[in-house]
Scaffold this active site. Structure first.
Site, short mmCIF file in Angstrom:
data_model
loop_
_atom_site.label_atom_id
_atom_site.label_comp_id
_atom_site.label_asym_id
_atom_site.label_seq_id
_atom_site.Cartn_x
_atom_site.Cartn_y
_atom_site.Cartn_z
CG PHE A 80 -1.59 1.30 1.51
CD1 PHE A 80 -2.80 1.61 0.90
CD2 PHE A 80 -1.05 2.20 2.41
CE1 PHE A 80 -3.43 2.82 1.16
CE2 PHE A 80 -1.67 3.40 2.69
CZ PHE A 80 -2.86 3.71 2.06
CG ASP A 81 3.29 1.92 3.37
OD1 ASP A 81 2.56 0.91 3.46
OD2 ASP A 81 3.61 2.61 4.35
CB THR A 82 5.43 0.71 -2.65
OG1 THR A 82 6.31 0.28 -1.60
CG2 THR A 82 6.22 0.91 -3.93
#
Length: 406
Positions: A193-195
């Site tokens: 999700f972050d990437t």
């Protein structure tokens, strides 16, 4: 997502989300430390949102007890597992000005929280991330995790052109209005999700602030490094494909929330976007010229100068048009592609006429010129043709943009 307990004040400036799955042992310590830090170290109203994603132990009950007895703390519950899912849901529905998250183990020193959110609250930046790879960061972790982390970020830089340094540090923040705009396009529900969020934010032209952090590895972390790395690589492939085929609406998001000064350098008196386009066009132009020169020298002994010139120009023209279409002028998808290549072929014919005429003049004035002299003349003629090509292609692709927006 269900808000289980919420006695907090509305519209805080900061909402810090703690995503948890089966963390009954560590949750209370985390929340008490975080709450104390927010109360004593931050000069504006803040809230803690515990986002329980389908825990099977007493995590939810522990979270409810904390929220019932502590101000500033509320609890949200999701029936499906996934850190990314929990963050996406809580961030998009928050009424705070800025949303952030920290991992429940608090591996990142909370003294970095104020530097993390300050540029977002001031409007200077749109997204902020803690970086364990900055020179001034102080990190304590084993060589295995260090190697995997640096390798993963190297892959992001080389394969996806990412400029941020640390995609997976569990310490990030985003302006809520920006989050509502880009998070619907973040598909991953787990650790990638972050990437995915950062890649989209960067391509849209948002400003990403990086904050050096002090970070200590949690030896009891539940993260399966190998399976997470595999899923991350799959995610990179999926996002890269979406960027290539145009299914991610990067251009539309740029228009609504992007910062044109970051992606399109502007010079007074020059149409907006032209400086960036010219820089990208020059990169492709250099590559095309080198390819043209190599092809010409290879074909010359077999076909002679005029045919070699025509074939080398024709081959590089097709590749040049395709590269300028996607890279210089940022046009994705197949719509209008055939017409663009036909118009690009017309531009090629002009370049061929100019170079063929230059060769003819050279042979009339110096019949014994070597193929290297011929190549030098052709490159000069190509430079003149290139200037014309930029103007012509800009007209071609600007016309396409006008049709799409009409």
């Amino acid at each position: 997502m269900t808000m289980v307990v919420d006695h907090t004040a509305a519209h805080p400036r900061l909402d810090v989300v703690v995503p948890v799955y089966n963390e009954e042992k560590d949750l209370r310590t985390c929340v008490l430390r975080l709450r104390e830090h927010l109360r004593t170290q931050l000069p504006y109203p803040a809230r803690i949102t515990i986002a329980d994603n389908a825990s099977t132990d007493r995590t939810l009950a522990e979270a409810v007890d904390l929220a019932e007895n502590l101000d500033m703390v509320r609890v949200a519950h999701l029936d499906a597992k996934g850190r990314g899912r929990a963050l996406n849901a809580t961030w998009r529905t928050s009424d705070a000005e800025v949303v952030a998250y920290v991992d429940v183990d608090l591996s990142t020193d909370l003294n970095a929280l104020m530097p993390l959110v300050a540029p977002l609250l001031s409007g200077h930046s749109d997204v902020a991330i803690g970086s364990r790879l900055a020179r001034s960061s102080r990190v304590v972790r084993g060589p295995k995790r260090e190697f995997i982390s640096r390798s993963y970020n190297l892959i992001l830089r080389t394969a996806m052109g990412a400029r941020f340094s640390d995609a997976q540090c569990g310490f990030k923040a985003i302006r809520t209005d920006v989050g509502r705009a880009i998070l619907p396009f973040v598909r991953d529900t787990g650790w990638f999700f972050d990437t995915e969020m950062l890649v989209i934010a960067e391509r849209v032209g948002l400003r990403i602030a990086e904050v050096p952090v002090d970070w200590i590895d949690d030896p009891d972390s539940k993260v399966d490094i190998v399976s997470t790395a595999v899923e991350d690589l799959k995610g990179c492939w999926r996002v890269g494909r979406a960027l290539a085929d145009g299914s991610l609406p990067v251009a539309d998001l740029k228009q609504t929330i992007g910062r044109p000064e970051l992606t399109d350098p502007h010079v007074t008196g020059v149409p907006r976007g032209m400086v960036g386009q010219l820089a990208r066009f020059c990169v492709i132009g250099v590559a095309s010229t080198i390819a043209y020169a190599v092809l010409y020298l290879l074909l010359h002994p077999l076909t002679g100068s005029q045919v070699a010139n025509f074939l080398a120009l024709a081959i590089t023209a097709v590749l040049n048009t395709a590269a300028n279409r996607s890279f210089t002028f940022r046009i994705r998808g197949r719509e209008g592609a055939m017409r663009h290549h036909v118009q690009g072929f017309a531009v090629f014919l002009f370049g061929w006429a100019l170079t063929a005429g230059s060769l003819l003049v050279l042979h009339m004035s110096a019949p014994g010129a070597s193929k290297h002299v011929e190549l030098a003349v052709l490159i000069i003629a190509n430079l003149i043709a290139t200037l014309t090509r930029f103007v012509a292609l800009r007209w071609v692709f600007r016309a396409h943009e006008a049709e799409v927006s009409a």
